[in-house]
Design a protein around this motif. Structure first.
Motif, PDB file in Angstrom:
ATOM      1  N   LEU A 170     -11.322  69.932   4.336  1.00 31.37           N
ATOM      2  CA  LEU A 170     -12.391  70.797   3.833  1.00 31.37           C
ATOM      3  C   LEU A 170     -13.735  70.423   4.451  1.00 31.37           C
ATOM      4  O   LEU A 170     -14.558  71.297   4.742  1.00 31.37           O
ATOM      5  N   LYS A 171     -13.953  69.141   4.659  1.00 30.12           N
ATOM      6  CA  LYS A 171     -15.208  68.708   5.253  1.00 30.12           C
ATOM      7  C   LYS A 171     -15.404  69.305   6.645  1.00 30.12           C
ATOM      8  O   LYS A 171     -16.532  69.575   7.065  1.00 30.12           O
ATOM      9  N   GLN A 172     -14.309  69.557   7.357  1.00 28.25           N
ATOM     10  CA  GLN A 172     -14.411  70.145   8.684  1.00 28.25           C
ATOM     11  C   GLN A 172     -14.956  71.572   8.666  1.00 28.25           C
ATOM     12  O   GLN A 172     -15.377  72.099   9.700  1.00 28.25           O
ATOM     13  N   LEU A 173     -14.958  72.203   7.481  1.00 27.72           N
ATOM     14  CA  LEU A 173     -15.496  73.556   7.375  1.00 27.72           C
ATOM     15  C   LEU A 173     -17.017  73.577   7.320  1.00 27.72           C
ATOM     16  O   LEU A 173     -17.632  74.628   7.485  1.00 27.72           O
ATOM     17  N   ALA A 174     -17.628  72.435   7.060  1.00 25.27           N
ATOM     18  CA  ALA A 174     -19.087  72.387   6.927  1.00 25.27           C
ATOM     19  C   ALA A 174     -19.765  72.576   8.275  1.00 25.27           C
ATOM     20  O   ALA A 174     -19.300  72.063   9.301  1.00 25.27           O
ATOM     21  N   ARG A 175     -20.840  73.336   8.282  1.00 21.82           N
ATOM     22  CA  ARG A 175     -21.648  73.586   9.471  1.00 21.82           C
ATOM     23  C   ARG A 175     -23.116  73.688   9.059  1.00 21.82           C
ATOM     24  O   ARG A 175     -23.423  74.141   7.952  1.00 21.82           O
ATOM     25  N   PRO A 176     -24.042  73.352   9.943  1.00 25.81           N
ATOM     26  CA  PRO A 176     -25.442  73.666   9.662  1.00 25.81           C
ATOM     27  C   PRO A 176     -25.613  75.175   9.505  1.00 25.81           C
ATOM     28  O   PRO A 176     -25.075  75.955  10.290  1.00 25.81           O
ATOM     29  N   GLY A 177     -26.301  75.580   8.473  1.00 27.68           N
ATOM     30  CA  GLY A 177     -26.515  76.998   8.243  1.00 27.68           C
ATOM     31  C   GLY A 177     -25.382  77.696   7.507  1.00 27.68           C
ATOM     32  O   GLY A 177     -25.435  78.901   7.292  1.00 27.68           O
ATOM     33  N   ARG A 178     -24.356  76.959   7.100  1.00 22.75           N
ATOM     34  CA  ARG A 178     -23.221  77.538   6.371  1.00 22.75           C
ATOM     35  C   ARG A 178     -23.165  76.953   4.959  1.00 22.75           C
ATOM     36  O   ARG A 178     -23.332  75.754   4.777  1.00 22.75           O
ATOM     37  N   THR A 179     -22.913  77.810   3.979  1.00 26.61           N
ATOM     38  CA  THR A 179     -22.641  77.365   2.617  1.00 26.61           C
ATOM     39  C   THR A 179     -21.135  77.248   2.436  1.00 26.61           C
ATOM     40  O   THR A 179     -20.407  78.205   2.682  1.00 26.61           O
ATOM     41  N   LEU A 180     -20.682  76.074   2.036  1.00 28.26           N
ATOM     42  CA  LEU A 180     -19.263  75.824   1.804  1.00 28.26           C
ATOM     43  C   LEU A 180     -19.044  75.693   0.303  1.00 28.26           C
ATOM     44  O   LEU A 180     -19.474  74.713  -0.316  1.00 28.26           O
ATOM     45  N   VAL A 181     -18.396  76.694  -0.291  1.00 31.46           N
ATOM     46  CA  VAL A 181     -18.144  76.712  -1.732  1.00 31.46           C
ATOM     47  C   VAL A 181     -16.709  76.257  -1.982  1.00 31.46           C
ATOM     48  O   VAL A 181     -15.756  76.901  -1.522  1.00 31.46           O
ATOM     49  N   VAL A 182     -16.565  75.161  -2.707  1.00 32.29           N
ATOM     50  CA  VAL A 182     -15.245  74.636  -3.051  1.00 32.29           C
ATOM     51  C   VAL A 182     -15.077  74.754  -4.563  1.00 32.29           C
ATOM     52  O   VAL A 182     -15.822  74.145  -5.331  1.00 32.29           O
ATOM     53  N   ASP A 183     -14.116  75.549  -4.962  1.00 32.75           N
ATOM     54  CA  ASP A 183     -13.823  75.771  -6.374  1.00 32.75           C
ATOM     55  C   ASP A 183     -12.862  74.694  -6.856  1.00 32.75           C
ATOM     56  O   ASP A 183     -11.680  74.722  -6.543  1.00 32.75           O
ATOM     57  N   GLU A 184     -13.377  73.738  -7.633  1.00 30.55           N
ATOM     58  CA  GLU A 184     -12.570  72.634  -8.153  1.00 30.55           C
ATOM     59  C   GLU A 184     -12.259  72.825  -9.644  1.00 30.55           C
ATOM     60  O   GLU A 184     -12.179  71.858 -10.401  1.00 30.55           O
ATOM     61  N   ALA A 185     -12.037  74.064 -10.050  1.00 26.76           N
ATOM     62  CA  ALA A 185     -11.799  74.359 -11.463  1.00 26.76           C
ATOM     63  C   ALA A 185     -10.594  73.603 -12.021  1.00 26.76           C
ATOM     64  O   ALA A 185     -10.541  73.304 -13.222  1.00 26.76           O
ATOM     65  N   PHE A 186      -9.617  73.290 -11.165  1.00 24.88           N
ATOM     66  CA  PHE A 186      -8.405  72.616 -11.626  1.00 24.88           C
ATOM     67  C   PHE A 186      -8.334  71.163 -11.166  1.00 24.88           C
ATOM     68  O   PHE A 186      -7.304  70.513 -11.348  1.00 24.88           O
ATOM     69  N   MET A 187      -9.396  70.645 -10.582  1.00 27.57           N
ATOM     70  CA  MET A 187      -9.330  69.292 -10.031  1.00 27.57           C
ATOM     71  C   MET A 187      -9.123  68.235 -11.104  1.00 27.57           C
ATOM     72  O   MET A 187      -8.485  67.199 -10.844  1.00 27.57           O
ATOM     73  N   ASP A 188      -9.623  68.461 -12.313  1.00 27.52           N
ATOM     74  CA  ASP A 188      -9.430  67.442 -13.340  1.00 27.52           C
ATOM     75  C   ASP A 188      -7.997  67.405 -13.861  1.00 27.52           C
ATOM     76  O   ASP A 188      -7.646  66.532 -14.656  1.00 27.52           O
ATOM     77  N   ALA A 189      -7.152  68.329 -13.398  1.00 30.30           N
ATOM     78  CA  ALA A 189      -5.719  68.281 -13.714  1.00 30.30           C
ATOM     79  C   ALA A 189      -4.922  67.547 -12.639  1.00 30.30           C
ATOM     80  O   ALA A 189      -3.693  67.463 -12.725  1.00 30.30           O
ATOM     81  N   VAL A 190      -5.605  67.029 -11.627  1.00 37.47           N
ATOM     82  CA  VAL A 190      -4.972  66.252 -10.551  1.00 37.47           C
ATOM     83  C   VAL A 190      -5.172  64.772 -10.853  1.00 37.47           C
ATOM     84  O   VAL A 190      -6.315  64.324 -11.011  1.00 37.47           O
ATOM     85  N   PRO A 191      -4.112  63.980 -10.965  1.00 39.76           N
ATOM     86  CA  PRO A 191      -4.283  62.557 -11.264  1.00 39.76           C
ATOM     87  C   PRO A 191      -5.235  61.873 -10.285  1.00 39.76           C
ATOM     88  O   PRO A 191      -5.082  61.985  -9.069  1.00 39.76           O
ATOM     89  N   GLY A 192      -6.244  61.210 -10.837  1.00 38.09           N
ATOM     90  CA  GLY A 192      -7.218  60.517 -10.018  1.00 38.09           C
ATOM     91  C   GLY A 192      -8.215  61.426  -9.333  1.00 38.09           C
ATOM     92  O   GLY A 192      -9.100  60.950  -8.623  1.00 38.09           O
ATOM     93  N   GLU A 193      -8.075  62.746  -9.534  1.00 40.12           N
ATOM     94  CA  GLU A 193      -8.943  63.730  -8.883  1.00 40.12           C
ATOM     95  C   GLU A 193      -9.079  63.447  -7.378  1.00 40.12           C
ATOM     96  O   GLU A 193     -10.148  63.605  -6.778  1.00 40.12           O
ATOM     97  N   ARG A 194      -7.958  63.033  -6.797  1.00 41.21           N
ATOM     98  CA  ARG A 194      -7.987  62.731  -5.368  1.00 41.21           C
ATOM     99  C   ARG A 194      -8.306  64.003  -4.583  1.00 41.21           C
ATOM    100  O   ARG A 194      -7.956  65.100  -4.988  1.00 41.21           O
ATOM    101  N   GLU A 195      -8.979  63.862  -3.491  1.00 41.63           N
ATOM    102  CA  GLU A 195      -9.448  64.941  -2.607  1.00 41.63           C
ATOM    103  C   GLU A 195     -10.635  65.705  -3.192  1.00 41.63           C
ATOM    104  O   GLU A 195     -11.051  66.724  -2.637  1.00 41.63           O
ATOM    105  N   ALA A 196     -11.219  65.218  -4.290  1.00 39.68           N
ATOM    106  CA  ALA A 196     -12.384  65.889  -4.860  1.00 39.68           C
ATOM    107  C   ALA A 196     -13.612  65.670  -3.978  1.00 39.68           C
ATOM    108  O   ALA A 196     -13.788  64.616  -3.360  1.00 39.68           O
TER     109      ALA A 196
END
Length: 364
Positions: A170-196
């Motif tokens: 996901l970090k590779q999607l970041a660019r200067p001048g670009r907004t990168l929206v990551v929806d982590e609505a279900f991340m707290d259901a992932v053990p350890g919230e890895r990849e958050a």
């Protein structure tokens, strides 16, 4: 890996109903169904959280003060309070992003929650879609996103595919001048919230959305939040109406940031992982059913011919499943199933076996 890019017609969704959500599967005559269509954790909100919300009702004569809840969210993620914005659920955040942030060439990575695209289209944007493919495991190739995209939306873990994209990808999607929206609505259901990415401040243009709806059973209360650079938070905040989050919702947000709540959520994530493994193992027993794997969210995506008929047969047997054909990139042969406890899953698997046995369009 070849990932198609789609530009739907200007009227909006093409053939997909972007405003269809899982609650439609259990509305009205389906009230007595066992709900596998909505991804809210069962048995929630817990009694202690209901008590905290109830205690806030004595303050309803006063205008809401979001400062304590906002500070609690900031502490929970190790961020300055200026990087936090409380919203009336993640859905409001999508609307604010669509209306307030500058974007000329937005892209939404599908299949995923359809509300971001619906909000962008309602705000007058022409949206391009990057369609991830089942044969690639619905994995994201950052190179598939057009270089000129100035706003990119992706879910992690993604609804409905249950794919957990690596943070490094996901970090590779970041660019200067670009907004990168990551929806982590279900991340707290992932053990350890890895990849958050919620605590990251080193990724340019990053906007992370969180929801308290899923883990805590607060869909009717509407509470979520945005984590982003202070200048982005200020833009979004100016687009909000006055007092956008109610006092009961603020009380819930503050309570859910406390160590006790975080511990309960972490334990729930571990149980979900075990229960999901049980569901997936049972589904593998059916030669007609293909499970999208590896699944990392509190739901699984399955493919089977005659899925629409199977869904109706499951309704007759007392189970509601989420249709998949409203998600761009999927079709009528897909269903999404919420993870439930072992006993509920066993009953569902028996019902699925019965539904498949009577399905004439699927050879056994």
């Amino acid at each position: 890996m070849h990932t198609p890019i789609e530009s739907p017609d200007a009227t909006g969704a093409g053939t997909h109903d972007l405003r269809h959500h899982g609650d439609a599967e259990v509305r009205g005559r389906g009230r007595d169904l066992t709900d596998l269509a909505v991804n809210v954790r069962t048995g929630t909100p817990p009694a202690w959280l209901r008590a905290r919300i109830a205690a806030s009702l004595g303050t309803l004569a006063a205008y809401p003060d979001g400062r304590p809840a906002r500070a609690a969210v900031a502490v929970r993620h190790g961020l300055p309070v200026e990087r936090v914005l409380l919203t009336a659920g993640a859905a409001e955040a999508f609307v604010l992003i669509a209306r307030a942030l500058p974007a000329c060439r937005p892209v939404v990575v599908h299949p995923q929650f359809t509300e971001p695209e619906a909000a962008l289209r309602a705000a007058g944007h022409e949206v391009r879609r990057v369609l991830l493919r089942a044969e690639d495991g619905f994995r994201l190739d950052p190179a598939a996103v057009p270089e000129d995209a100035d706003l990119v939306v992706v879910g992690n873990p993604t609804n409905p595919t249950s794919v957990l994209h690596p943070a490094a990808v996901l970090k590779q999607l970041a660019r200067p001048g670009r907004t990168l929206v990551v929806d982590e609505a279900f991340m707290d259901a992932v053990p350890g919230e890895r990849e958050a990415l919620c605590g990251r401040t080193d990724i340019p243009g990053l906007v992370v959305l969180r929801s308290l709806t899923k883990t805590w059973g607060l869909a009717g209360l509407r509470i979520g939040y945005v984590l982003a650079a202070p200048e982005t938070i200020r833009v979004l905040e100016r687009a909000q109406p006055l007092w956008p989050v109610s006092s009961p919702a603020l009380a819930a947000a503050e309570a859910c940031m406390e160590p006790r709540a975080l511990g309960e959520a972490a334990a729930a994530a571990e149980r979900i992982a075990v229960d999901r493994a049980h569901l997936v193992a049972g589904l593998r027993e059916f030669c007609e059913v293909r499970v999208a794997e590896p699944a990392e969210g509190p739901f699984v995506l399955v493919r089977l011919e005659g899925a629409a008929e199977v869904r109706e047969r499951l309704r007759a047997l007392g189970f509601a499943a989420r249709r998949g054909d409203t998600f761009p990139g999927l079709g009528p042969q897909w269903l999404r199933l919420a993870v439930r406890d072992r006993a509920t899953t066993n009953r569902f698997l028996q019902a699925l076996d019965q539904a498949l046995q009577t399905l004439t369009t699927v050879p056994r």
